[in-house]
Design an enzyme around this catalytic site. Sequence first.
Site, PDB file in Angstrom:
ATOM      1  N   CYS A 113      35.151  32.687 -21.128  1.00  0.00           N
ATOM      2  CA  CYS A 113      34.425  33.952 -20.911  1.00  0.00           C
ATOM      3  C   CYS A 113      35.303  35.175 -21.141  1.00  0.00           C
ATOM      4  O   CYS A 113      34.797  36.296 -21.227  1.00  0.00           O
ATOM      5  CB  CYS A 113      33.864  34.001 -19.502  1.00  0.00           C
ATOM      6  N   HIS A 253      32.720  41.339 -17.018  1.00  0.00           N
ATOM      7  CA  HIS A 253      32.083  40.077 -17.399  1.00  0.00           C
ATOM      8  C   HIS A 253      30.935  39.823 -16.427  1.00  0.00           C
ATOM      9  O   HIS A 253      31.069  40.010 -15.220  1.00  0.00           O
ATOM     10  CB  HIS A 253      33.114  38.947 -17.338  1.00  0.00           C
ATOM     11  N   ASN A 283      24.984  34.610 -17.441  1.00  0.00           N
ATOM     12  CA  ASN A 283      26.357  34.620 -17.936  1.00  0.00           C
ATOM     13  C   ASN A 283      26.374  34.108 -19.382  1.00  0.00           C
ATOM     14  O   ASN A 283      26.187  32.920 -19.616  1.00  0.00           O
ATOM     15  CB  ASN A 283      27.212  33.732 -17.025  1.00  0.00           C
TER      16      ASN A 283
END
Length: 329
Positions: A113, A253, A283
Amino acid sequence: MKSVGITGLGSSLPENIVTNRDIANYLDTNDEWIVNRTGISERRKAEEHILTSDICAEAAQKALDDAGLKPEEIDLIILATMTPDLVFPATACMVQEKIGAVNAAAMDLEAACTGFIYGIATGQQFVATGMYRNVLVIGGELMSRIVDWEDRNTCILFGDGAGAAVLSPVEDGCGIMTNYLGSDGSGLESLYVPAGGAKRPTCEETVKQREHFVRMNGSEVFKFAVRVMGDASIKALEKAGLGKEDIDFLVPHQANIRIIEAATKRLGLSKDKVIANIDKYGNMSAASIPVALEEAVTNNRIKKGDIVLMVGFGGGLTWGATVMKWNKD
Ligand code: ACO
């Protein structure tokens, strides 16, 4: 060294929406639990025929249009993904072909990520030194292909999407001010896919044991994320000679709204300075920061001269932050 900025942005989000209620129809979960614990209401799930390279190519083409560049003017494509089309070769090569970037080198980058932040930091070096003029950095994932849709601990969290940025020289005093990157391989098993690599090649047993899907220790990752989001942000700001009070916008994020709120609190920011779209997309791993950034710029929230802090964390474990003085009108 040349000053380097983001001169174009683009994103691609599959049309198909999966709501919390859709998941609750077949798994033991519910909308209230998911919204309260994560802030996620829905996520995108690409249809079966769509590839990571397809959504990355669409985001890349939009970023090129935004930058006013032709595909042949791109010198390098860096694609951050953990859901490549194939184990090899690099998905960046498939994007290169799809957008017709005939003069570009192409490579994938794997930092889970945190991939987009790692990509920006890497791409900046090529432009700053003058080796290349225009570098395309893409974060793109089809997370729906590697989550176990029978595991309520993970499948509710992730979504599909891609975001792209063009890095080019900009006027001095604008653009990327600093990057800060980190890693800790001892945390590997907090978040990983056990099989399919050289360590545990695909076999009947790995398929039977569902080892090709994401495994996550949610509470470990949660604690790690809250700690590193704050630490990485502060270290990057210090490197840039700035303090928390200088931040105009935080683009974090998008993993869990409670992680974002904890980082916001640590940095002493008001809510209106934080870009969050996790409710709509979940996500999207390496795609989450560029998609959120593109939305904020398109909606005229982030404007030229604003100090923008992007911060991410992910598998590896990895983390990173970029501070920019936004350079684009
Ligand atoms: N619906 C209903 N109940 C659930 C669900 C669900 N979808 N998922 C878990 N539960 C249950 C658990 O089984 C547990 O039940 P028990 O107490 O009977 O055992 C209970 O809810 C509490 O579970 P916790 O794990 O304590 O819940 P928590 O508040 O920690 O939230 C979550 C879990 C959302 C996963 C949280 O830990 C989190 O967001 N962690 C970070 C995850 C993350 O950021 N991952 C991505 C990293 S980036 C990358 O590189 C991909």
